[in-house]
Design an enzyme around this catalytic site. Structure first.
Site: not given
Length: 470
Positions: A397, A400
């Site tokens: 991600c 992230c």
């Protein structure tokens, strides 16, 4: 035989980490948690912090009243909110097969960046005389989509921005830093891309932390394959030396901090009323917090993980205190003379508070057990952490990955300050300016923002504590 060894080791990992090894959880419909369960997390979160001469209560008061308000204000300034990062590096360890479950980890560039941020200048050296001021940027003032990443700058602007980066010594580095001239590296606005729950799920999400703990944390010497699932992490930490305990607690503290932010900025609903919201409804998810830290759900490990957050806070606080002469000498240049002066004053104010803390982490007893043995252990310590910084490129991600890389870089910069030897003696301002040691702009921004994440986590704990009492 090897099958049995593997089973024992997997039991050790599961027992050591429990829910701690899961970075992201599933969306839940309710934000109502068990009050008693939340209180269990906090009733054990008190008293002395292992390997430190400080208590949880002392840090709560110091951080929440003195550090957090100053640091939070500072991190909203232009110099600290833009960070250069390569989010397109290929994972060096496995093929990424992850998928984001919701749209909030998607990437959309912000079309403009204030002109002053594109200017050139040194972060270390004499006062910059430029009077360039940033122009107003209407489409970047607010986060129109909270899941978007601001990543657009022209190649010319990138080239000028690269002059901000100082050359750091490779032998002192604890991180695999992105190359300054890497064309895949882009500047992102950290304020437009807050760290929060993104729905990142799949094998890759679990594999990241499993790889960190299983392959890049130090193991017990006597029996590295023993089953510690019933006795907890404290038992195996007792047979480790201070350096190895410090490494594990720092990684665990970082993991705890990330988990707190995911529970504190959780997607509670995709709708506002009966309509689908473009921004979503975000807030504190007590159930998610309990799942990660309730002692009854984590084999008694939850409160220890929270204490490791405080341990890491003390470690990074010490790094800032140790580097005060150097950090006070920087110009924090963005091209806006007035704002840059305000930032320098704010940094000095924050550092004066940092220096005033009476019980910093004491790194002086580390790596002191004989010249050769200490050198070998320090190199092993550095090698493990460099691997962790590389693992951050395996996070599937983008948002992230951004915050994982930033916080690992911040911790790596703190370790570099503590153990490079460049700050073992108090330096005068003139001595600082003559030293060849320098931190790049990306390291400095990561250092302050990484510490800001820890400071914010401790503040969020107080919020969870108060909500559990309602």
């Amino acid at each position: 035989m090897w099958k049995n060894v593997l089973l024992l080791w997997l039991a050790f990992i599961i027992g050591l980490n429990g829910g701690h090894s899961q970075w992201f959880g599933n969306i839940v419909e309710s934000n109502k948690g068990d009050t008693a369960a939340t209180e269990r997390c906090f009733c054990q979160l008190k008293g002395a912090i292992d390997d430190c001469s400080c208590s949880v209560e002392t840090i709560d008061s110091f951080n929440n009243l003195k550090v957090y308000p100053r640091l939070n204000s500072l991190l909203h300034q232009d110099f600290f909110k833009y960070w250069k990062v390569n989010l397109n590096k290929k994972c060096p360890f496995w093929e990424d097969d992850s998928r984001c479950a919701i749209r909030y980890c998607s990437v959309k560039p912000c079309t403009e960046v204030p002109e002053g941020i594109k200017g050139s200048g040194k972060i270390l050296g004499p006062e910059v005389k430029s009077k360039a001021r940033p122009k107003d940027v209407s489409d970047c003032d607010h986060e129109n989509d909270l899941g978007y990443l601001n990543t657009t700058l022209s190649k010319e602007s990138q080239a000028r921005f690269e002059r901000w980066a100082a050359h750091d010594s490779a032998q002192d580095s604890f991180c695999e830093l992105d190359e300054v001239g890497d064309h895949d590296s882009q500047y992102v606005d950290l304020l437009l891309n807050p760290e929060r729950y993104t729905g990142y799920v799949g094998d890759s999400a679990h594999r990241v932390w499993k790889s960190i703990y299983q392959e890049n944390c130090f193991r017990p010497v006597k029996n590295p394959y023993a089953d510690f699932s019933n006795i907890g992490a404290d038992e195996f930490l007792k047979e480790m030396c201070l350096e190895k305990r410090t490494f594990y607690r720092a990684v665990s503290g970082l993991h705890s901090s990330i988990n707190i932010h995911l529970a504190a900025r959780y997607l509670l609903s995709d709708k506002t009323g009966f309509e689908v919201s473009s921004e979503g409804v975000w807030g504190h998810n007590i159930e998610e917090f309990q799942r990660r830290f309730d002692p009854e759900l984590t084999g008694g490990e939850g409160p220890r993980r929270l204490k490791n957050l405080y341990f890491l806070y003390l470690l990074e606080l010490r790094a800032l205190a140790k580097a005060v002469p150097y950090l006070e000498s920087l110009t924090y240049y963005t091209g806006n003379e007035e704002k840059d002066r305000d930032v320098r004053n704010a940094v000095k104010d924050l550092l004066s508070v940092v220096k005033s803390f009476p019980k910093h982490f004491d790194e002086s007893s580390m790596f002191s057990s004989g010249l050769m043995q200490a050198a070998t252990l320090k190199e092993e310590f550095r090698g493990h952490f460099r691997n962790i910084s590389r693992i951050m490129d395996c996070v599937g991600c983008d948002k992230c990955r951004l915050w994982g890389k930033l916080q690992v870089t911040g911790l790596g910069t703190a370790l570099k300050i503590l153990f490079s030897g460049n700050f073992d003696q108090q330096l005068s301002l003139s001595a600082v300016r003559e030293t060849k040691f320098q931190l790049s702009r990306e390291e400095i921004v990561a250092l302050f923002n990484g510490f800001g994440r820890l400071s914010s986590s401790i503040m969020e704990l107080e919020t969870f504590r108060q909500e559990s009492l309602r």
